[in-house]
Design an enzyme around this catalytic site. Structure first.
Site, PDB file in Angstrom:
ATOM      1  N   LYS A 145     -10.156   0.263  -4.132  1.00 32.14           N
ATOM      2  CA  LYS A 145      -8.983   0.295  -3.071  1.00 32.14           C
ATOM      3  C   LYS A 145      -8.171  -1.030  -3.219  1.00 32.14           C
ATOM      4  O   LYS A 145      -8.816  -2.121  -3.541  1.00 32.14           O
ATOM      5  CB  LYS A 145      -9.589   0.387  -1.675  1.00 32.14           C
ATOM      6  CG  LYS A 145      -8.382   0.146  -0.613  1.00 32.14           C
ATOM      7  CD  LYS A 145      -9.401   0.338   0.780  1.00 32.14           C
ATOM      8  CE  LYS A 145      -8.448   0.015   2.067  1.00 32.14           C
ATOM      9  NZ  LYS A 145      -9.204   0.109   3.149  1.00 32.14           N
ATOM     10  N   SER A 151      -6.885   2.490   6.884  1.00 33.25           N
ATOM     11  CA  SER A 151      -6.252   1.880   5.636  1.00 33.25           C
ATOM     12  C   SER A 151      -6.483   2.540   4.249  1.00 33.25           C
ATOM     13  O   SER A 151      -5.681   2.344   3.199  1.00 33.25           O
ATOM     14  CB  SER A 151      -6.179   0.304   5.592  1.00 33.25           C
ATOM     15  OG  SER A 151      -7.613   0.019   5.295  1.00 33.25           O
ATOM     16  N   SER A 203     -11.129   2.504   8.870  1.00 33.68           N
ATOM     17  CA  SER A 203     -10.191   2.760   7.770  1.00 33.68           C
ATOM     18  C   SER A 203     -11.021   3.654   6.696  1.00 33.68           C
ATOM     19  O   SER A 203     -10.698   3.789   5.694  1.00 33.68           O
ATOM     20  CB  SER A 203      -9.700   1.175   7.302  1.00 33.68           C
ATOM     21  OG  SER A 203      -8.839   0.686   7.967  1.00 33.68           O
TER      22      SER A 203
END
Length: 460
Positions: free
Chosen positions: A60, A136, A160
């Protein structure tokens, strides 16, 4: 783990799997906009004989994670930044044999439940490309849901991991404080509210991955108690009759979509059918205290950006909320920190008392269905950091409480809306009881299987 077994028995080669995954990533990215750059060439170094040897994976874009890999945290303002060393968890991913082939999208500075940065544009939901993927860890969730990779790195400071898992029909475990490492550059991240792990499609893969990467690293400030047995073994055992509380009442304001609430209630009925005792209850949590404690995550993020990027961000290149966050970070005082940590302590004590009387808590993951693009508009100047948190916690009112308290929590794709959108249901356990979460998650997966559900965009 099925893919690893095919490689181990030489029914396919690791090279064939990697080539197939590269094609799938490129195809999925063309539909979903979930990668920050073309796939890595070559893939990142890994141990081919690890328990996940040869299994494709993405990391990520949430900051410095893999040595030498550039990161932007989804921001036009971050240029020329790259990781100087591996994060301890990245080292575990390499040792497990995961083949990192790319970097997934995230909102600017990770401060949104929508992955729609100005730098990269919106990441689209495989179930309905007009809808968002959550945040996220939205790019990670989109790629796993579309079948491009079987699992992907994700992290969670307020939801997230769980919010994108719920939005994309995945399993999203947020381990408890101290279960996965956070070093070596940090002793704790966001005052203990941020944890690193992954999103997957099955409880089995989550359990095996947690076995591969959990346990404290040298010098870790927080260390969770070791499990009594491997998680992959625990999910095959009956946890017995548990005391499970169910609530659909949010702590941080807003209303819950009836379809979302119904999915949680139905999950409670399934748990009763399995044999557990389910009662309506929830911890006595002060929603204002959750917001105040979550400010520690916001200003820690702002501080990391101000200190950890090669040059000070140009405000003109920042999205609106980010400009406000960096400004408020510089104005945050020691007294503000003390007030926020006192709020965190209050939430932690309330949640701890609750789990003296209950084994698990069952809630919705989100308050609403996956949102159309633009619902959580980040690029405007109308919010303070606190008002932005309140906006997020109206959309996702059930997740951040357990970042503040440090409890393990998991989102499971147990429901579907009338339109065919996934609905996540969250289970929360006491500190150190990831085993219990995974045991009950495995029972639910068997009773209400989701593996054969396929989104509109699927390249697997």
């Amino acid at each position: 783990m099925g893919l690893r077994e095919l490689i181990r028995t030489r029914e396919v080669s690791a090279a064939e799997v990697e080539a197939c995954a590269r094609r799938a990533l490129e195809q999925a990215n063309g539909e979903l906009n979930a990668l920050t750059q073309p796939p890595f060439d070559p893939s990142l170094a890994h141990e081919p004989e690890g328990p996940f040897g040869g299994v494709p994976f993405v990391i990520k874009d949430s900051g410095p994670f893999a040595q030498g890999v550039p990161f932007t945290i989804g921001s036009r303002a971050v240029q020329g930044a790259y990781a100087l060393v591996d994060h301890d968890l990245m080292g575990r991913f390499r040792a497990a044999g995961l083949v990192a082939l790319g970097q997934s999208t995230a909102p600017e500075f990770g401060l949104n439940f929508a992955t729609e940065s100005v730098r990269y544009g919106p990441t689209r939901n495989p179930w309905n490309p007009k809808r968002g993927v959550g945040g996220s860890s939205g790019g990670a969730a989109a790629l796993v849901a579309a079948g491009a990779v079987p699992l992907a790195h994700a992290n969670d400071a307020g939801g997230s991991i769980r919010v994108p898992a719920a939005s994309c029909g995945l399993v999203g475990l947020k381990p408890g404080l101290g279960r996965t490492p956070c070093g070596p550059m940090s002793g704790e991240t966001a005052f203990g509210q941020l944890v690193e792990f992954a999103v997957t499609r099955t409880v089995r893969d989550t359990a095996h991955l947690l076995d591969a990467v959990s346990a404290p690293a040298v010098g870790d400030k927080y260390q969770a108690p070791p499990p009594a047995r491997p998680y992959a073994e625990a999910i095959r055992t009956d946890p017995g009759r548990l005391r499970i509380a169910l609530t659909t009442r949010p702590w941080t304001g807003g209303t819950v979509d009836p379809q979302v609430a119904d999915a949680a209630v139905t999950a409670g009925q399934v748990l009763e059918w399995i044999g557990h005792a389910v009662t309506e209850a929830g911890p006595d949590v002060d929603g204002d205290a959750v917001v105040e404690a979550a400010m520690l995550t916001v200003v820690t993020t702002g501080g990391a950006v101000l200190r950890g990027t090669p040059r000070r961000p140009d405000p003109a290149t920042l999205e609106g909320v980010s400009r406000r966050v960096l400004s408020e970070t510089e104005d945050f005082t020691l007294l503000d920190v003390m007030s926020a940590t006192e709020a965190q302590n209050g939430v932690t004590r309330s949640v701890g008392r609750f789990f003296q009387e209950h084994d698990l808590l069952l809630t919705p993951t989100l308050g609403r269905l996956p949102a159309p693009h633009g619902t959580l508009k980040y690029d405007h100047d109308g919010h303070s950091a606190r008002s932005w948190l309140r906006r997020l916690f109206t959309y996702g009112p059930f997740t951040a409480t357990f970042n503040v308290s440090g409890n393990p929590a998991i989102s499971l794709p147990l429901g579907q809306s009338r339109e065919g959108l996934p609905i996540g249901v969250q289970l929360v356990a006491a500190h150190g009881r990831e085993d219990l979460l995974l045991q009950v998650a495995a029972q639910l997966e068997q009773a209400v299987p989701w593996r054969d559900r396929t989104p509109q965009v699927y390249v697997g």
